[in-house]
Design a protein around this motif. Structure first.
Motif, PDB file in Angstrom:
ATOM      1  N   MET A 270       9.206   6.375 -42.759  1.00  0.00           N
ATOM      2  CA  MET A 270       9.815   5.683 -41.648  1.00  0.00           C
ATOM      3  C   MET A 270      10.785   6.523 -40.890  1.00  0.00           C
ATOM      4  O   MET A 270      11.414   7.373 -41.274  1.00  0.00           O
ATOM      5  CB  MET A 270      10.407   4.441 -42.500  1.00  0.00           C
ATOM      6  N   PRO A 271      10.833   6.243 -39.622  1.00  0.00           N
ATOM      7  CA  PRO A 271      11.671   6.870 -38.754  1.00  0.00           C
ATOM      8  C   PRO A 271      13.170   7.006 -39.210  1.00  0.00           C
ATOM      9  O   PRO A 271      13.562   5.896 -39.723  1.00  0.00           O
ATOM     10  CB  PRO A 271      11.657   6.561 -37.371  1.00  0.00           C
ATOM     11  N   THR A 272      13.722   8.176 -39.216  1.00  0.00           N
ATOM     12  CA  THR A 272      15.213   8.313 -39.625  1.00  0.00           C
ATOM     13  C   THR A 272      16.302   7.404 -38.808  1.00  0.00           C
ATOM     14  O   THR A 272      16.024   7.229 -37.622  1.00  0.00           O
ATOM     15  CB  THR A 272      15.744   9.709 -39.331  1.00  0.00           C
ATOM     16  N   GLY A 273      16.927   6.615 -39.362  1.00  0.00           N
ATOM     17  CA  GLY A 273      17.922   5.810 -38.785  1.00  0.00           C
ATOM     18  C   GLY A 273      17.406   4.483 -38.321  1.00  0.00           C
ATOM     19  O   GLY A 273      17.944   3.428 -37.884  1.00  0.00           O
ATOM     20  N   SER A 274      16.191   4.089 -39.007  1.00  0.00           N
ATOM     21  CA  SER A 274      15.607   2.630 -38.861  1.00  0.00           C
ATOM     22  C   SER A 274      16.617   1.865 -39.604  1.00  0.00           C
ATOM     23  O   SER A 274      17.194   2.036 -40.719  1.00  0.00           O
ATOM     24  CB  SER A 274      14.151   2.574 -39.565  1.00  0.00           C
ATOM     25  N   ASN A 275      16.513   0.575 -39.041  1.00  0.00           N
ATOM     26  CA  ASN A 275      17.412  -0.660 -39.843  1.00  0.00           C
ATOM     27  C   ASN A 275      16.522  -1.230 -40.625  1.00  0.00           C
ATOM     28  O   ASN A 275      16.952  -1.801 -41.847  1.00  0.00           O
ATOM     29  CB  ASN A 275      18.043  -1.440 -38.782  1.00  0.00           C
TER      30      ASN A 275
END
Ligand SMILES: [Zn+2]
Ligand SMILES: [Zn+2]
Ligand SMILES: [Zn+2]
Length: 368
Positions: free
Chosen positions: A295-300
Motif C-alpha cells: 500500500m502507498p506510504t502514508g495511506s490512512n
C-alpha cells in the motif's frame, strides 16, 4: 573596666584576615599605652563604626601626635591621661589564599542556540588587603564581616553576580564554552579587581575551575567536541545523522535499515544528505501490517483490507527543517540531519507546542 597598657593581637592565624582588639566588649586605653603591631600587620583605631588612625608594624607609644584623628574624635580633654574607649583592628598584610567561590543557585544563561541554560560555576581566589583603612571601614564597619569565612561569603556574592554579567558578554553559546575559559577567567579577574578595590582589597589570583551546564546540555557539547576540529554545524548534524542511521541499521534486521547501512558505507565520498534523501524517497510502498498487501506510504487506510493505519507510534515525524518524512522513532532527520522534535513539538508539522495542548495550534493534529 581595666585600662590596658599594652595593645597587641594574640594568636592571629595566617588565614585570619582581621582580628579585633579586645576580642569582645570594649577596651580602655590612655595616652602612653603601648601598641604592638607585628610583622605583616597593620593596626587601625576604630570607634563607633569608623576607622581613625593606622599604624604599621612596630612598637608604638600612643601620643596626641600619632593618634590625632582619634583624639579629635574623643575630645581634647583626654590629653590629661584619662582613659578612653577604643577598638583596634589588626589587619593581615599577607595574601589569604584558596578562598572558594561558587554558584549556590545556577546562573540562567541565554544561549543563542539552546535558549535558556542553567549554568553552575565554581573556582578559587586569593586576596590581599591593600588599604587597611578602606577595608576596616567598608568590610568590618559597614558590612560587619570579621571572620575570614564571612569575608569570603561577602566576596563570593560579588563574584557570582559578576559571573552572570561576564558570561552574557563573553559567551554566546555554551557550545563554545571550552574555548572561552581563558577569556572568561581574564574578564572576571579584571571586573572583580575593580569591585574588590572598592573594599581596600586586591585580588591576587582568580580561577574559574568549572562552568557546568546540566547533563543533557553537556552531552550535546561532548558530542560536538567528538567532531574534533570540524566546528561546522552542518558537519555536526551530518555526523549525528550518520550515527543515527548506523544505530538504525544495527537495530533493524532488514528492509530500510539494510539499505541505510549500505548507504553509510557507500556514502563516504558523497553527500550524506543526498544519499539518505534518495534512499528514503524510493520507499513509496509498504506492506499493510494486517494483510501484508503493498500500500502507498502514508495511506490512512489499506486499499486491500481497509485496515486503519497510522497508530500514534507509527506516525512519521516531519522534519521541521526540510519537511522530509522520518520514521516515528528517528531522532535525526535522515534527509538533512537536523535533530527531530521529540516532545514539546507537533510530530506532524514540527511546530513547537505546549505539552499540555490537546491539538497542534498550527496544523490541528490531535495529540496522544
Ligand atoms: Zn491491509
Ligand atoms: Zn530534514
Ligand atoms: Zn502540527
Amino acid at each position: 573596666m581595666a585600662i590596658f597598657d599594652v595593645i597587641e593581637s594574640m594568636d592571629m592565624g595566617p588565614d585570619a584576615i582581621v582580628q579585633r582588639w579586645p576580642a569582645v566588649g570594649s577596651g580602655e586605653i590612655k595616652l602612653g599605652s603601648q601598641l604592638v603591631v607585628r610583622e605583616n600587620q597593620w593596626a587601625v583605631f576604630f570607634r563607633d563604626g569608623k576607622g581613625y588612625d593606622v599604624f604599621d608594624a612596630g612598637r608604638h607609644t600612643l601620643t596626641t601626635g600619632n593618634v590625632p584623628l582619634l583624639i579629635d574624635f574623643v575630645g581634647k580633654h583626654i590629653t590629661d591621661g584619662s582613659p578612653f574607649k577604643t577598638e583596634v583592628y589588626f589587619v593581615n598584610k599577607r595574601p589569604i589564599r584558596d578562598l572558594k567561590w561558587g554558584t549556590a543557585e545556577p546562573i540562567i544563561f541565554r544561549d543563542k542556540d539552546l535558549a535558556m541554560v542553567r549554568l553552575r560555576s565554581f573556582g578559587i581566589f586569593s586576596i590581599r588587603v591593600t588599604d587597611p583603612m578602606f577595608f576596616v571601614n567598608k568590610v568590618v564597619g559597614t558590612e560587619g564581616r570579621l571572620e575570614t569565612r564571612d569575608v569570603e561569603g561577602f566576596l563570593r556574592a560579588m563574584i557570582v553576580s559578576r559571573m552572570q554579567d561576564v558570561l552574557g558578554e563573553v559567551l554566546t553559546t555554551v557550545l563554545d564554552l571550552a574555548s572561552k575559559y581563558d577569556e572568561l577567567g581574564a574578564a572576571m579577574k579584571s571586573r572583580v579587581r575593580d569591585d574588590f578595590g572598592k573594599y581596600g582589597l586586591e585580588i591576587t589570583d582568580f580561577y574559574v575551575n568549572a562552568i557546568t551546564p546540566p547533563p543533557e546540555v553537556q552531552k550535546v557539547i561532548d558530542e560536538r567536541t567528538g567532531m574534533a576540529a570540524v566546528g561546522d554545524l552542518n558537519q555536526y548534524y551530518r555526523f549525528k545523522a550518520a550515527r543515527a542511521v548506523e544505530k538504525a541499521a544495527e537495530q533493524t534486521g532488514g528492509g530500510a535499515g539494510e539499505g541505510m547501512g549500505m548507504g553509510v558505507g557507500l556514502g563516504m565520498g558523497m553527500s550524506m544528505a543526498q544519499m539518505m534523501g534518495g534512499a528514503m524517497r524510493t520507499t513509496t510502498e509498504q506492506p499493510c501490517p494486517k494483510c501484508n498487501q503493498p500500500m502507498p506510504t502514508g495511506s490512512n487506510f489499506c486499499p486491500s483490507c481497509g485496515n486503519k493505519i497510522g497508530l500514534p507510534d507509527e506516525t512519521l515525524i516531519i522534519c521541521p527543517e526540510c519537511r522530509a518524512d522520518n520514521p516515528a522513532k528517528a531522532t535525526f532527520c535522515a534527509s538533512c540531519g537536523k535533530e527531530l522534535p521529540v516532545s514539546g513539538h507537533c510530530p506532524k508539522c514540527g511546530e513547537a507546542m505546549d505539552e499540555a495542548d490537546k491539538f497542534c495550534p498550527e496544523c490541528g493534529e490531535k495529540m496522544k
